[in-house]
Design a protein around this motif. Structure first.
Motif, PDB file in Angstrom:
ATOM      1  N   VAL A 127      -0.987 -19.227 -14.529  1.00 58.21           N
ATOM      2  CA  VAL A 127      -0.614 -18.141 -15.442  1.00 58.21           C
ATOM      3  C   VAL A 127      -1.862 -17.494 -16.036  1.00 58.21           C
ATOM      4  O   VAL A 127      -1.935 -16.266 -16.183  1.00 58.21           O
ATOM      5  CB  VAL A 127       0.334 -18.657 -16.542  1.00 58.21           C
ATOM      6  N   ASP A 128      -2.872 -18.307 -16.360  1.00 56.21           N
ATOM      7  CA  ASP A 128      -4.120 -17.752 -16.893  1.00 56.21           C
ATOM      8  C   ASP A 128      -4.777 -16.832 -15.865  1.00 56.21           C
ATOM      9  O   ASP A 128      -5.275 -15.750 -16.200  1.00 56.21           O
ATOM     10  CB  ASP A 128      -5.065 -18.888 -17.276  1.00 56.21           C
ATOM     11  N   ALA A 129      -4.762 -17.244 -14.595  1.00 56.15           N
ATOM     12  CA  ALA A 129      -5.318 -16.390 -13.549  1.00 56.15           C
ATOM     13  C   ALA A 129      -4.526 -15.095 -13.423  1.00 56.15           C
ATOM     14  O   ALA A 129      -5.096 -14.007 -13.267  1.00 56.15           O
ATOM     15  CB  ALA A 129      -5.337 -17.137 -12.221  1.00 56.15           C
ATOM     16  N   MET A 130      -3.185 -15.179 -13.498  1.00 53.27           N
ATOM     17  CA  MET A 130      -2.359 -13.977 -13.449  1.00 53.27           C
ATOM     18  C   MET A 130      -2.748 -13.000 -14.560  1.00 53.27           C
ATOM     19  O   MET A 130      -2.919 -11.797 -14.327  1.00 53.27           O
ATOM     20  CB  MET A 130      -0.881 -14.346 -13.611  1.00 53.27           C
ATOM     21  N   ARG A 131      -2.860 -13.517 -15.790  1.00 58.24           N
ATOM     22  CA  ARG A 131      -3.130 -12.659 -16.934  1.00 58.24           C
ATOM     23  C   ARG A 131      -4.498 -11.995 -16.840  1.00 58.24           C
ATOM     24  O   ARG A 131      -4.690 -10.877 -17.322  1.00 58.24           O
ATOM     25  CB  ARG A 131      -3.025 -13.475 -18.224  1.00 58.24           C
ATOM     26  N   ARG A 132      -5.435 -12.683 -16.232  1.00 59.42           N
ATOM     27  CA  ARG A 132      -6.795 -12.143 -16.123  1.00 59.42           C
ATOM     28  C   ARG A 132      -6.986 -11.311 -14.856  1.00 59.42           C
ATOM     29  O   ARG A 132      -8.065 -10.760 -14.627  1.00 59.42           O
ATOM     30  CB  ARG A 132      -7.806 -13.286 -16.156  1.00 59.42           C
ATOM     31  N   GLY A 133      -5.956 -11.232 -14.017  1.00 62.07           N
ATOM     32  CA  GLY A 133      -6.070 -10.447 -12.799  1.00 62.07           C
ATOM     33  C   GLY A 133      -6.995 -11.062 -11.775  1.00 62.07           C
ATOM     34  O   GLY A 133      -7.614 -10.348 -10.975  1.00 62.07           O
ATOM     35  N   ILE A 134      -7.087 -12.396 -11.777  1.00 62.04           N
ATOM     36  CA  ILE A 134      -7.945 -13.101 -10.824  1.00 62.04           C
ATOM     37  C   ILE A 134      -7.077 -13.604  -9.673  1.00 62.04           C
ATOM     38  O   ILE A 134      -6.088 -14.305  -9.904  1.00 62.04           O
ATOM     39  CB  ILE A 134      -8.657 -14.285 -11.499  1.00 62.04           C
ATOM     40  N   PRO A 135      -7.396 -13.288  -8.426  1.00 61.26           N
ATOM     41  CA  PRO A 135      -6.620 -13.830  -7.303  1.00 61.26           C
ATOM     42  C   PRO A 135      -6.631 -15.354  -7.318  1.00 61.26           C
ATOM     43  O   PRO A 135      -7.661 -15.970  -7.625  1.00 61.26           O
ATOM     44  CB  PRO A 135      -7.361 -13.284  -6.072  1.00 61.26           C
ATOM     45  N   ALA A 146      -9.182 -11.948   0.994  1.00 63.70           N
ATOM     46  CA  ALA A 146      -9.037 -10.818   1.916  1.00 63.70           C
ATOM     47  C   ALA A 146      -8.682  -9.547   1.139  1.00 63.70           C
ATOM     48  O   ALA A 146      -7.836  -9.573   0.251  1.00 63.70           O
ATOM     49  CB  ALA A 146      -7.964 -11.119   2.952  1.00 63.70           C
ATOM     50  N   PRO A 147      -9.318  -8.424   1.488  1.00 61.32           N
ATOM     51  CA  PRO A 147      -9.072  -7.193   0.725  1.00 61.32           C
ATOM     52  C   PRO A 147      -7.692  -6.595   0.934  1.00 61.32           C
ATOM     53  O   PRO A 147      -7.260  -5.762   0.142  1.00 61.32           O
ATOM     54  CB  PRO A 147     -10.166  -6.247   1.242  1.00 61.32           C
ATOM     55  N   ASP A 148      -6.975  -6.999   1.992  1.00 60.33           N
ATOM     56  CA  ASP A 148      -5.674  -6.385   2.256  1.00 60.33           C
ATOM     57  C   ASP A 148      -4.513  -7.211   1.733  1.00 60.33           C
ATOM     58  O   ASP A 148      -3.354  -6.870   1.980  1.00 60.33           O
ATOM     59  CB  ASP A 148      -5.492  -6.144   3.757  1.00 60.33           C
ATOM     60  N   THR A 149      -4.769  -8.304   1.018  1.00 64.44           N
ATOM     61  CA  THR A 149      -3.685  -9.102   0.455  1.00 64.44           C
ATOM     62  C   THR A 149      -3.115  -8.388  -0.764  1.00 64.44           C
ATOM     63  O   THR A 149      -3.845  -8.059  -1.698  1.00 64.44           O
ATOM     64  CB  THR A 149      -4.175 -10.505   0.058  1.00 64.44           C
ATOM     65  N   ALA A 150      -1.826  -8.175  -0.750  1.00 68.90           N
ATOM     66  CA  ALA A 150      -1.190  -7.392  -1.810  1.00 68.90           C
ATOM     67  C   ALA A 150      -1.121  -8.182  -3.111  1.00 68.90           C
ATOM     68  O   ALA A 150      -1.047  -9.412  -3.109  1.00 68.90           O
ATOM     69  CB  ALA A 150       0.218  -6.985  -1.374  1.00 68.90           C
ATOM     70  N   PRO A 151      -1.123  -7.497  -4.259  1.00 67.62           N
ATOM     71  CA  PRO A 151      -0.929  -8.178  -5.546  1.00 67.62           C
ATOM     72  C   PRO A 151       0.436  -8.850  -5.601  1.00 67.62           C
ATOM     73  O   PRO A 151       1.377  -8.446  -4.912  1.00 67.62           O
ATOM     74  CB  PRO A 151      -1.034  -7.038  -6.563  1.00 67.62           C
ATOM     75  N   GLY A 152       0.551  -9.859  -6.459  1.00 67.94           N
ATOM     76  CA  GLY A 152       1.809 -10.558  -6.627  1.00 67.94           C
ATOM     77  C   GLY A 152       1.928 -11.759  -5.713  1.00 67.94           C
ATOM     78  O   GLY A 152       1.000 -12.109  -4.991  1.00 67.94           O
TER      79      GLY A 152
END
Length: 376
Positions: free
Chosen positions: A94-102, A324-330
């Motif tokens: 959850v911390d990674a999600m909130r910080r926008g870190i893959p 990978a740069p093409d992996t979608a968010p979420g």
């Protein structure tokens, strides 16, 4: 052939738990595959990682998954996080999600855990990838299923047999799987979810080493994801142990209700003595067969270095996925980004015996996969 995952980032990949039984092998494999990728090994006791970090040119940092914000005190924002340890309270993910870190997490396997993270993702709306690679061997079961189904074209069922050994090495997170054996799970059968008891429906199956052994049903992540992502009405996973007596002993613990009793905190020592004793090492493997009314194809993996090594390989592929740069968010799962040719080549290069049966052509990339550059 190296898996193509984009240019080497300036920021490091943070491997949380990167010096445990599986994590140490993950860290070494990452360095072998990507010599210039910056690596940071994180955990509660980073001093235990100093020798390993020095040997592979990595650094260390304290990361406590029990803290509310495990990533808050990092001296540098990582390019991505690979979670090789259990995150029981979801603080790290959850911390990674909130910080926008893959982030790639290899311990997401229980249905309740997947539901919790799905709800958390709906709440947090992460702007970066969240890759859940919790099927057997950190996603290798799902990747092999994707390779087999793509070769077949349209599969009516996928049968997965995991070969393990009680003499193999296990880490401190091994009880997480044992605990799930005590409770029902919900695999897809003929297009519908059906409650199923783990360690039921014993039958003889051919294992990846060519030996026929008894195997019992177990709950794994790909039984939740593969039916929907690969459009297969029935997906079943079975566990075979090299020792028939060990498997029947586990079945006996299940049928007697002992597995549920062992979940009690006061029985920690008994649980450890029965189910968490690490061996010195043994081979492990996986057989995945996709079939329809006219044809079947199989992928067999056999690793003389054992289940920790196979799990480490799956974790490395998961880390490459979120870089990978093409992996979608979420949220995503291994089946969505499988690259059979690159995946299987990576396993072969690491010493895994890979056998393909029923394939009419070498496995290739998914048609939607775009070209990417290698990490240097």
């Amino acid at each position: 052939m190296a898996r193509r995952v984009g240019p080497a980032p300036a920021a490091p990949l943070l491997v949380v738990g990167g010096y445990g039984v599986v994590g140490a092998q993950v860290s070494r494999l990452l360095r072998q595959r990507h010599p210039r990728l910056p690596l940071v090994l994180g955990g509660r006791t980073p001093r235990h990682a100093r020798a390993l970090a020095a040997s592979i040119g990595a650094s260390t940092v304290t990361v406590d998954v029990g803290a509310e914000e495990p990533l808050a005190a990092l001296p540098e924002r990582p390019a991505a996080v690979l979670a090789v340890v259990s995150d029981p309270d979801d603080h790290l993910i959850v911390d990674a999600m909130r910080r926008g870190i893959p982030i790639a997490d290899i311990h997401r396997a229980a249905p309740a855990g997947i539901l919790d993270i799905t709800v958390a993702a709906a709440r947090e709306r992460p702007p970066a990838p969240v890759h859940l690679s919790g099927s057997w061997f950190a996603g290798l079961g799902a990747l092999s299923a994707a390779a087999a189904v793509r070769e077949l074209g349209a599969a009516e069922r996928v049968d997965i047999t995991v070969l393990a050994s009680t003499d193999d090495r296990v880490g401190p997170d091994s009880w997480g799987f044992g605990e799930r054996l005590a409770w029902p799970y919900y695999p897809m059968h003929d297009g519908r979810r059906r409650p199923t008891q783990p360690l039921s429906d014993l039958r003889e199956v051919r294992c990846p080493d060519g030996v026929v052994r008894a195997a019992a049903l177990i709950g794994t992540l790909e039984q939740s994801t593969a039916p929907l992502l690969l459009r297969v009405p029935t997906v079943r996973t079975r566990l075979a142990l090299q020792s028939r007596a060990s498997l029947y002993g586990l079945v006996g613990l299940k049928r007697s209700g002992t597995l549920r009793l062992l979940a009690r905190p006061g029985l920690r020592r008994v649980r450890s003595a029965l189910l968490e004793r690490p061996g010195t090492g043994d081979f492990a493997g996986l057989t995945v067969t996709a079939s329809n009314a006219t044809r079947s194809v199989s992928v067999e993996l056999l690793d003389p270095s054992g289940q920790a090594h196979l799990s480490a390989l799956g974790a490395v592929l998961a880390a490459e996925r979120v870089l990978a740069p093409d992996t979608a968010p979420g949220i995503s799962f291994p089946e969505q980004y499988a690259e059979p040719a690159a995946d299987l080549d990576a396993l072969r290069r690491a010493g895994v015996v890979v056998r393909l049966s029923g394939f009419t052509r070498p496995p290739g990339p998914h048609p939607s996969t775009t070209a990417r550059k290698d990490i240097a």
